[in-house]
Write a protein that holds these residues in place. Sequence first.
Motif, PDB file in Angstrom:
ATOM      1  N   ALA A 234       0.681  -1.253  -0.041  1.00 15.85           N
ATOM      2  CA  ALA A 234      -0.052  -0.092   0.071  1.00 15.85           C
ATOM      3  C   ALA A 234       1.029   1.353  -0.091  1.00 15.85           C
ATOM      4  CB  ALA A 234      -0.975  -0.054   1.402  1.00 15.85           C
ATOM      5  N   ASN A 237       2.106   1.788  -3.602  1.00 14.08           N
ATOM      6  CA  ASN A 237       1.015   2.231  -4.386  1.00 14.08           C
ATOM      7  C   ASN A 237       1.025   3.771  -4.268  1.00 14.08           C
ATOM      8  OD1 ASN A 237       0.342   0.141  -6.019  1.00 14.08           O
ATOM      9  ND2 ASN A 237      -1.156  -0.629  -4.152  1.00 14.08           N
ATOM     10  N   ALA A 238       0.845   4.130  -2.923  1.00 11.04           N
ATOM     11  CA  ALA A 238       0.645   5.520  -2.544  1.00 11.04           C
ATOM     12  C   ALA A 238       1.682   6.483  -3.233  1.00 11.04           C
ATOM     13  CB  ALA A 238       0.657   5.655  -0.985  1.00 11.04           C
ATOM     14  N   THR A 241       1.560   6.251  -7.043  1.00  9.29           N
ATOM     15  CA  THR A 241       0.064   7.062  -7.638  1.00  9.29           C
ATOM     16  C   THR A 241       0.310   8.510  -7.236  1.00  9.29           C
ATOM     17  OG1 THR A 241      -1.273   6.403  -5.842  1.00  9.29           O
ATOM     18  CG2 THR A 241      -1.281   4.925  -7.965  1.00  9.29           C
ATOM     19  N   GLN A 243       0.074   9.914  -4.271  1.00  9.12           N
ATOM     20  CA  GLN A 243      -0.651  10.369  -3.398  1.00  9.12           C
ATOM     21  C   GLN A 243       0.172  10.742  -2.033  1.00  9.12           C
ATOM     22  OE1 GLN A 243      -4.484   8.383  -2.820  1.00  9.12           O
ATOM     23  NE2 GLN A 243      -3.486   6.846  -4.291  1.00  9.12           N
ATOM     24  N   VAL A 244       1.425  10.374  -2.040  1.00 10.32           N
ATOM     25  CA  VAL A 244       2.428  10.742  -0.984  1.00 10.32           C
ATOM     26  C   VAL A 244       3.723  11.053  -1.845  1.00 10.32           C
ATOM     27  CG1 VAL A 244       1.374   9.490   0.938  1.00 10.32           C
ATOM     28  CG2 VAL A 244       3.315   8.244  -0.533  1.00 10.32           C
TER      29      VAL A 244
END
Lengths: 517, 329
Positions: A234, A237-238, A241, A243-244
């Motif tokens: 996870a 992935n973050a 993508t 998101q972090v």
Amino acid sequence: MTRLTRRGLLRSGAAAGMLAASGLPLQAQMKRGGRLRAGLAGANTSDNWDSRTHSDNFMQNAGNGCVFDSLTEVAADGTLIGELAESWEATPDAKTWTFNLRQGVTFHNGKPFGADDVIESLMLHTAEDSKSAAKPIVSAITEMKKITDHQVQFVLADGNADLPYLLSDYHLNIYPAGQIEEAIAKGIGTGLYQVVSFDPGVRFVGKRVDSHYKDGRAGFFDEIEFIAINDSTARMNALLTGQVDAINRIDVKTEALIKANPMVNLQEVTGNRHFTFPMLTNVAPFNDVNVRRALKYGINRQELLDKILLGHGRVGNDTPIGPANQYYAGDMEQLSYDPDKAAFYLKEAGMDSLNIDLSASSAAFAGAVDAAQLYQSSAKPAGININVVQESADGYWSNVWLKKPFCASFWSGRATEDWMFSSAYEDGAPWNDSQWGTEDSARFQELLVMGRKELDSAKRREIYTEMQMILRDDGGVIIPMFANWVQGVSNKIATPNTIGNLWGMDNARMAERWAMA
Amino acid sequence: MPGVLKIILQRLALGVLTLFIVSIVIFTAVNMLPGDFAELILGQGATPEAVASIRRDLGLDQPALTRYFEWLGDMLTGNLGTSFAQLNFQTNMGGGEMKTVVSQIAPRFANTMFLAGVTAAIAVPFALMLGILSALYRNSVFDRFTNIFTLSSISSPEFFLAYILILFLAVLNPILPSLSNIYEGMGFGERLQKTLLPALTLTLVVTAHMMRMTRAAIINLLASPYIEMARLKGMSPMRVIVKHALPNALAPIINVIALNLAYLITGVVVVEVVFVYPGIGQLFVDAVKIRDIPVVQACCLIFAGAYILLNLTADILSVLSNPRLRHPK
């Protein structure tokens, strides 16, 4: 020690060009603004602002790395600089230390910082029943005296040249005196970022304080958001993508994903974290130094590094002192895999073959059982028959470690040589996992005491080099490899050239030292 | 409706008994796991003195039976207790306010309910519609395709579906965020957007069951004489199904929906971990990891309670939807 990718090289190469042209330190190009979003492993629902309970990367980053300050700070290059203390001096016996505290510092609630805050905050760790990991550091101080509002004096039971280093420990945050309970409940410190919201095990949001004594050299973001992501997929992935902007503890098996993505870079530093196989030196056959030497030559360190860490680390030399330590003896001759030598030492010990059990579990480190099996096959040609015993991960530290004569383990390392040695190699220390003592090496224990009191850096280097040699040749702990801190950073973030290697995420101070690109 | 009332009361009493048995099973199971809170929280630093001191502070040195009955007594007075992690923190600090298990679970439970709600709002109409359509066009290509699709999604592990959705909807086409870290104070729109991927994953997991049951129940009825009558009257096939077949097929469908709704509350552990959704499932995993028995017990009771209540609701609704059961002879 950062590993450069092609892309990273282009970027930092350009930066270096600008640096040469302007003559300014790189730090000066860090610009203020933006929000750092980091996905961090090592969070728990029991997290809180009591730094005595901090033990993992999330709270290291949020506590010592954002909200709170300690007296001293280990800079990214490993040197010690003042944080809340501006300067310090010691008597020649290294027993009495005077710290001059920074003036004009205020806590987030407006209370001015002074000597009382230091004394009361340190006393937290020695309170009765305190379970603080920093208790041994503070309990060595027999007397804390306030000389003026901005000067404190510590008297130690025995001289310790490392005291300023020890006071940089992330457990030793400074709280406002008289309001400590409130400060722990709400998170009130002197750090660059004040708490906006904190949901334990889920999320931390911090806001830059308006003016701070580190202005201009640290604290470039307006806002900080740490998201607890304990699952490594996870986390990846973050980051991928977008998101972090940064994640810690990358699973090295997924390294290719980072390399294939032009938006993110791999950041890798070798620190003090090391994987070990300690043997109890007071138990036969490990009490025979020749058996220990046979075992040292029977392990293929390079193979372990390549197969267990996939190359993300460096081979160990059976000393716990790593590249993040001041007196790391990096040029000491490296132990190599040599079954003939192993067989030779086995003969010296009066044996033709040796049958031993090696206990391992994933609790010791990821891949420990595989590492033990590799050890088994590399030791076989020397006549050493290792029987790998797979232990349960639950209760490993209480049932196997320190109890079974030969097992797998790990250490995250310590900031100073003395701290590392006195935690795990001093005669009688509770975590001395090889039962290493005066009987095995009186010289080592003697040097340990000598080095602790020595203020002369050159002499200390001699002492600690000799101690590392003793451990390499005779020690009871096999240290096949040091593991890198492997983390991912988006190219929206600018990082300094030197990244701290004591803890993950730039010594858990990314919020202070990094900036938007 | 005294009949229905009696059923409700009976079932509630049985439910309480079930909860009691569940609590015994959980307590025993957690106690049988190797290691306890003191050892796990201390990790490598578990010296015998430190372990003993934490055990003494938390009452873990008492025999298991004593501890269980103390917990049961507290629970019966409505006090779910305080988590070990909080208590341990407390003894370090001395004084101050403590978060109880209830205040710890409440926001997480609300998040899980939100996810379950969003999923149900998508999955239930979607499954019913698919079920009705595939009953209507049974054995057609559409029916076959729907069956294959839903059956293969229910047969895949949840984390696999989750990663497939992340791959297509977050990585290759960045439409939705792969990180569902919702928090207090987030706007409804943003919260909904962040919840969508886990909700879609769960939708894929629960749809097949409901859709297959709808289809089967309706097809089962299509052979009955009154359906034939309706058809002979010249009604359109869609109208026959919605107006005549569906009401009679409701009982089994409601049962399956209730079971799946219960699953949405209790079975979300994996999905919450993959999407970093701060729901009760993650809290549960964290608590089991450190053997925080009060939290584990409370979570399990909530899970068991959800099952019991939703099953009860399903039974009551199917009684109400069936006149023959509503007025037993």
